[in-house]
Motif scaffolding. Structure first.
Motif, mmCIF file in Angstrom:
data_model
loop_
_atom_site.group_PDB
_atom_site.id
_atom_site.type_symbol
_atom_site.label_atom_id
_atom_site.label_comp_id
_atom_site.label_asym_id
_atom_site.label_seq_id
_atom_site.Cartn_x
_atom_site.Cartn_y
_atom_site.Cartn_z
ATOM 1 N N GLU A 296 0.586 -1.201 0.208
ATOM 2 C CA GLU A 296 -0.016 0.169 -0.082
ATOM 3 C C GLU A 296 1.005 1.297 -0.092
ATOM 4 O O GLU A 296 1.987 1.224 0.627
ATOM 5 N N LEU A 297 0.312 2.525 -0.542
ATOM 6 C CA LEU A 297 1.041 3.640 -0.593
ATOM 7 C C LEU A 297 0.805 4.354 0.775
ATOM 8 O O LEU A 297 -0.339 4.389 1.113
ATOM 9 N N HIS A 298 1.738 5.213 1.259
ATOM 10 C CA HIS A 298 1.705 5.983 2.485
ATOM 11 C C HIS A 298 2.319 7.185 2.125
ATOM 12 O O HIS A 298 3.478 7.291 1.267
ATOM 13 N N ASP A 299 1.540 8.354 2.751
ATOM 14 C CA ASP A 299 2.379 9.645 2.474
ATOM 15 C C ASP A 299 2.007 10.430 4.005
ATOM 16 O O ASP A 299 1.944 9.732 4.865
ATOM 17 N N ARG A 300 2.241 11.816 3.713
ATOM 18 C CA ARG A 300 2.129 12.472 5.012
ATOM 19 C C ARG A 300 0.859 12.382 5.580
ATOM 20 O O ARG A 300 0.620 12.137 6.847
ATOM 21 N N ALA A 301 -0.239 12.139 4.860
ATOM 22 C CA ALA A 301 -1.509 12.163 5.414
ATOM 23 C C ALA A 301 -1.819 10.685 6.371
ATOM 24 O O ALA A 301 -2.174 11.091 7.461
ATOM 25 N N THR A 302 -1.059 9.612 5.851
ATOM 26 C CA THR A 302 -1.277 8.588 6.581
ATOM 27 C C THR A 302 -0.180 8.432 7.904
ATOM 28 O O THR A 302 -0.362 7.923 8.877
ATOM 29 N N TYR A 303 1.024 9.227 7.382
ATOM 30 C CA TYR A 303 2.121 9.379 8.376
ATOM 31 C C TYR A 303 1.571 10.022 9.647
ATOM 32 O O TYR A 303 1.810 9.736 10.868
ATOM 33 N N ARG A 304 0.723 11.118 9.443
ATOM 34 C CA ARG A 304 0.231 11.820 10.516
ATOM 35 C C ARG A 304 -0.950 11.155 11.226
ATOM 36 O O ARG A 304 -0.665 10.977 12.652
ATOM 37 N N TYR A 305 -1.485 10.152 10.942
ATOM 38 C CA TYR A 305 -2.699 9.268 11.545
ATOM 39 C C TYR A 305 -1.713 8.172 12.275
ATOM 40 O O TYR A 305 -2.087 8.104 13.582
ATOM 41 N N TYR A 306 -0.726 7.562 11.737
ATOM 42 C CA TYR A 306 0.021 6.690 12.586
ATOM 43 C C TYR A 306 0.995 7.399 13.564
ATOM 44 O O TYR A 306 1.227 6.470 14.543
ATOM 45 N N TRP A 307 1.268 8.511 13.303
ATOM 46 C CA TRP A 307 2.174 9.152 14.478
ATOM 47 C C TRP A 307 1.159 9.143 15.641
ATOM 48 O O TRP A 307 1.393 9.038 16.872
ATOM 49 N N GLN A 308 0.115 9.883 15.304
ATOM 50 C CA GLN A 308 -0.890 10.223 16.522
ATOM 51 C C GLN A 308 -1.328 8.619 17.168
ATOM 52 O O GLN A 308 -1.379 8.522 18.355
ATOM 53 N N LEU A 309 -1.521 7.748 16.374
ATOM 54 C CA LEU A 309 -1.655 6.568 17.062
ATOM 55 C C LEU A 309 -0.629 6.000 17.864
ATOM 56 O O LEU A 309 -0.829 5.501 18.957
ATOM 57 N N LEU A 310 0.867 6.153 17.378
ATOM 58 C CA LEU A 310 1.905 5.619 18.174
ATOM 59 C C LEU A 310 1.826 6.477 19.486
ATOM 60 O O LEU A 310 2.362 5.809 20.424
ATOM 61 N N GLN A 311 1.506 7.845 19.400
ATOM 62 C CA GLN A 311 1.746 8.537 20.796
ATOM 63 C C GLN A 311 0.670 7.989 21.740
ATOM 64 O O GLN A 311 1.109 8.029 22.647
ATOM 65 N N ARG A 312 -0.445 7.829 21.150
ATOM 66 C CA ARG A 312 -1.558 7.284 22.024
ATOM 67 C C ARG A 312 -1.149 5.915 22.782
ATOM 68 O O ARG A 312 -1.435 5.540 23.788
ATOM 69 N N ALA A 313 -0.493 5.092 21.819
ATOM 70 C CA ALA A 313 -0.099 3.630 22.514
ATOM 71 C C ALA A 313 1.040 3.916 23.584
ATOM 72 O O ALA A 313 0.792 3.422 24.417
ATOM 73 N N GLU A 314 1.779 4.925 23.204
ATOM 74 C CA GLU A 314 2.884 5.044 24.308
ATOM 75 C C GLU A 314 2.176 5.742 25.345
ATOM 76 O O GLU A 314 2.702 5.241 26.682
#
Length: 330
Positions: A296-314
């Motif tokens: 799958e293709l990923h760019d800044r839009a999905t990066y922002r989503y996954y960065w927020q998810l990773l912070q919530r996990a932490e």
């Protein structure tokens, strides 16, 4: 731009970042319960906030003594994580300014947030926030103090977008019991519990509208309590439904056994956390340009989503992959 630019710098530029805060806030009113909550915070780790209650917690006529007690407890060594806020009296109560006058000089440098209850109008919240700002400046508190606002009246729901846009507002809390009472019997008491609290059209509409207003303004939507104190599984299911069906990112606890249930229900899925870590590591290695991951293709839009998810996990205490911890949280 080198490959080790942090996500906060690479993905957000000058725009406001969404608050990443614990998914659970535990209410405590008395000195005994506040002290117990601080002990639980030390035991569980910094995975939940504590809201010390000046509003319903204080006896009539003893508001001053109650606020002074909270100031004393939160300024003590028991408050190790500085993750405790205070719900003050509402705009119509004569003591709300005195609450701020007592708390600000004592714990203004460490209070996690102020919670403002029973509002009807955004203008009242602006006035309260302006007073808090003035007292912070007066006492040399040089930081933005987060403000949490209870949406529990018809007026507050109507003006939720304006309230969410007020400076310093970080959280909108849905106050279900007062909101149901405000309907003059049109909503049955059974709808203060599940499944009615999610399925009655008036409550589903109210929750959806508040969550939308919060998220659109970069504010965290927080769900109401579960009244069943003795059944942690019910709390878990309520938190799970609030998170997955309505988009709430936080929930109140009013009993110690509810804390872990809320944290567990609102944790990101671990497989998604692993994907987030892998995607962000690969993106950082590629200077934050587009990548392919698992076809799958990923760019800044999905990066922002996954960065927020990773912070919530932490924040919820999930064990992150070592490489992600080293790159993003060390």
């Amino acid at each position: 731009m080198n490959s080790m630019v942090h996500p906060n710098e690479a993905l957000f530029n000058a725009e406001k970042q969404f608050p990443i805060i614990p998914t659970c806030e535990h209410f405590a009113g008395s000195e005994k319960l506040i002290t117990k909550a601080l002990e639980l915070q030390e035991k569980f780790g910094p995975v939940f906030d504590i809201t010390c209650d000046c509003e319903d917690g204080a006896q009539a006529g003893k508001e001053k003594e109650h606020a002074e007690m909270i100031a004393r407890v939160l300024s003590s060594d028991a408050n190790k994580h500085h993750m405790a806020g205070v719900r003050i009296h509402d705009y119509t109560h004569a003591h709300w300014k005195a609450d701020v006058d007592i708390l600000m000089p004592a714990i203004g440098d460490r209070i996690a947030y102020f919670t403002l209850p029973k509002t009807h109008r955004a203008a009242h919240i602006r006035e309260m926030v302006d007073y808090i700002k003035a007292k912070a400046q007066e006492h040399g508190v040089n930081r933005d103090i987060p403000i949490h606002v209870l949406i529990e009246t018809h007026g507050a729901l109507k003006e939720a977008w304006d309230i969410a846009a007020v400076d310093w507002v970080q959280v909108l809390d849905f106050g279900m019991m007062d909101f149901v009472s405000d309907h003059q019997g049109a909503i049955p008491a059974s709808c203060m519990r599940s499944p009615g609290q999610f399925e009655h059209p008036l409550l589903a509409r109210a929750k959806s509208e508040m969550v939308t207003a919060a998220l659109a303004n970069g504010v965290v939507p927080s769900h109401n309590v579960t009244l069943d104190l003795k059944n942690p599984y019910q709390t878990y299911k309520d938190a799970e439904r609030a998170r997955n069906e309505f988009g709430f990112l936080r929930m109140w606890s009013i009993y110690p056994t509810q804390i872990q249930s809320i944290v567990d229900a609102m944790k990101p899925d671990y497989s998604e956390v692993n994907d987030a870590a892998n995607i962000l590591v690969a993106a950082q290695d590629n200077h934050w340009g587009p990548i392919q991951y698992d076809g799958e293709l990923h760019d800044r839009a999905t990066y922002r989503y996954y960065w927020q998810l990773l912070q919530r996990a932490e924040v919820t205490g999930l064990q992150l992959p070592d490489e992600a911890t080293k790159r993003f949280f060390s």
